[in-house]
Write an enzyme that holds these catalytic residues in place. Structure first.
Site, PDB file in Angstrom:
ATOM      1  N   CYS A 132      56.905   7.195 -13.937  1.00  0.00           N
ATOM      2  CA  CYS A 132      56.892   6.631 -12.578  1.00  0.00           C
ATOM      3  C   CYS A 132      55.531   6.039 -12.217  1.00  0.00           C
ATOM      4  CB  CYS A 132      57.290   7.686 -11.558  1.00  0.00           C
ATOM      5  SG  CYS A 132      58.954   8.293 -11.817  1.00  0.00           S
ATOM      6  N   HIS A 275      54.805   5.260  -4.655  1.00  0.00           N
ATOM      7  CA  HIS A 275      56.003   5.408  -5.482  1.00  0.00           C
ATOM      8  C   HIS A 275      57.097   6.025  -4.613  1.00  0.00           C
ATOM      9  CE1 HIS A 275      58.754   6.665  -8.504  1.00  0.00           C
ATOM     10  NE2 HIS A 275      58.408   7.944  -8.483  1.00  0.00           N
ATOM     11  N   ASN A 305      64.943   6.660  -6.375  1.00  0.00           N
ATOM     12  CA  ASN A 305      63.724   6.580  -7.182  1.00  0.00           C
ATOM     13  C   ASN A 305      64.026   5.766  -8.446  1.00  0.00           C
ATOM     14  OD1 ASN A 305      61.656   7.071  -8.992  1.00  0.00           O
ATOM     15  ND2 ASN A 305      61.512   9.260  -8.564  1.00  0.00           N
TER      16      ASN A 305
END
Ligand code: UT7
Length: 352
Positions: A132, A275, A305
């Site tokens: 990520c 993020h 996500n």
């Protein structure tokens, strides 16, 4: 003799206040998301969950999942093409195509395929894996080539298809993730116009087990006494609470360091671009710096996500709808598996 500690301290402060031969300017963005949309209620037909729980604990309402007629490479290409068009570049002027992904549809890398599709015949192309944090790590990595004069133009893509590595019967992880791709076009400029104002990148492999997709240990007989390992990975394994605690502790600490080293106060930021993992994480980081909600970019209710893709997808959305304007100062942070995390302070110089 200079103490080891002091060399270390000087090195780290240099990373945020570095002097470079050239500057780097962010001039184009693009994104692409899969057509298939799955809501929380629809997921509840498969696992024991409900819209209320997922919305309250994460902020997510729905996610996009790549179906049989699409591919991650195609999303990367669409996102990169849009960034190239916004930057108004000829494809053959691009020197580098860097794809941040942990889920390539070819283990040898997908960047060369995107390079060919774009017609970026003069560009070197390769993949970078940092989960990520991938997009942020790729932005900083490619900027180094531009800032030292090796390259003039780069396309950076953040993309992931975590749906392929999901246990769709594990309600604690499957509600969180989605697929997508985002891209940014960056260009070398004079050092006085440098838009990448500061950054810090961190890794802690000792804590890596709380979020991983490990190789499965499965062997076949080869010849005689020899065996070889079959190339196969397990599903995503995650200790959600540990990852949550890691994010709300480490991201503010690193952001504070970068702001301090760059001599920038939190209230002079135009946007906080984190993020997109969980709305509660976004709120916790913003609260630590008293950054108002109106400056916190968030679209995770629509996509969940998307790993390396969250930051460039969010950036592209806010550029295209006119929220982010040329000259805006953005604090961005990626965090996730590795464990890995990073903060970058940059200005948007493209379309507004
Ligand atoms: O890029 C980084 C990727 N990873 C992350 O961002 C993960 C970060 N962590 C988180 O976002 C949160 O820890 C979660 C959203 C994963 C979980 O939220 P939580 O507030 O930490 O919940 P919990 O794990 O403490 O679970 C609370 C309860 C449990 O039930 P009991 O034991 O209290 O009866 C879970 O079994 O919620 C239950 N639960 C669910 N219930 C309905 C877990 N998942 C679900 C679900 N639907 N999907």
């Amino acid at each position: 003799m200079v103490a080891e500690d002091s060399i270390q301290a000087n090195f780290f402060s240099l990373t945020a206040n570095f002097k470079t031969l050239f500057g780097v300017s962010l001039v184009g963005s693009g994104s692409a998301i899969p057509a298939q949309k799955i809501t929380n209620d629809q997921l509840a037909a498969r696992v024991e969950t409900n819209d209320e729980w997922v919305k309250t604990r994460t902020g997510i309402r729905e996610r996009r999942i790549i179906g049989p007629d699409d591919s991650l490479s195609n999303l990367c290409f669409q996102a990169a093409k849009a960034a190239l068009e916004m930057a108004d570049w000829e494809a053959n002027t691009v020197d580098m195509v860097l794809v941040a992904t942990s889920t390539p549809d070819d283990l040898f890398g997908i960047a060369p395929k995107i390079q060919a599709q774009l017609g970026a015949i003069n560009a070197v192309a390769f993949d970078l894996t940092a989960a990520c944090s991938g997009f942020l790590f790729a932005l900083v990595t490619s900027s180094q080539y531009l800032q030292n004069g090796a390259f003039r133009r780069a396309i950076i893509i953040g993309a992931d298809q975590l749906s392929s590595w999901m246990n769709w019967d594990d309600r604690s992880s499957c509600v969180l993730f989605g697929d997508g791709a985002g891209a940014v076009a960056i260009e070398a400029t004079g050092s006085d116009q440098n838009a990448l104002i500061g950054f810090k990148l961190k890794s802690d492999g000792a804590r890596g087990e709380c979020l991983s997709v490990p190789q499965e240990k499965d062997y076949v007989n080869l010849v005689g006494p020899f065996k070889n390992q079959i190339g196969r990975f397990s599903n995503i394994q995650m200790n959600g609470q540990e990852v949550y605690k890691f994010a709300v502790r480490e991201v503010p600490l690193l952001l504070k360091d970068v702001l301090r080293d760059c001599g920038i106060s939190a209230d002079s930021l135009d946007w906080l671009l984190l993020h997109q993992a969980n709305q509660r994480i976004l709120n916790a980081v913003a609260d630590r710096f008293s950054i108002p909600k109106s400056k916190v970019l968030s679209n995770l209710e629509n996509y969940g996500n998307t790993s390396a893709a969250t930051i460039p997808i969010m950036l592209d959305e806010a550029v295209r709808d006119g929220r982010i304007k040329s000259g805006d100062l953005i604090a961005s942070s990626g965090f996730g598996a590795g464990l890995s995390w990073g903060v970058a302070l940059f200005r948007w110089h493209g379309k507004s």
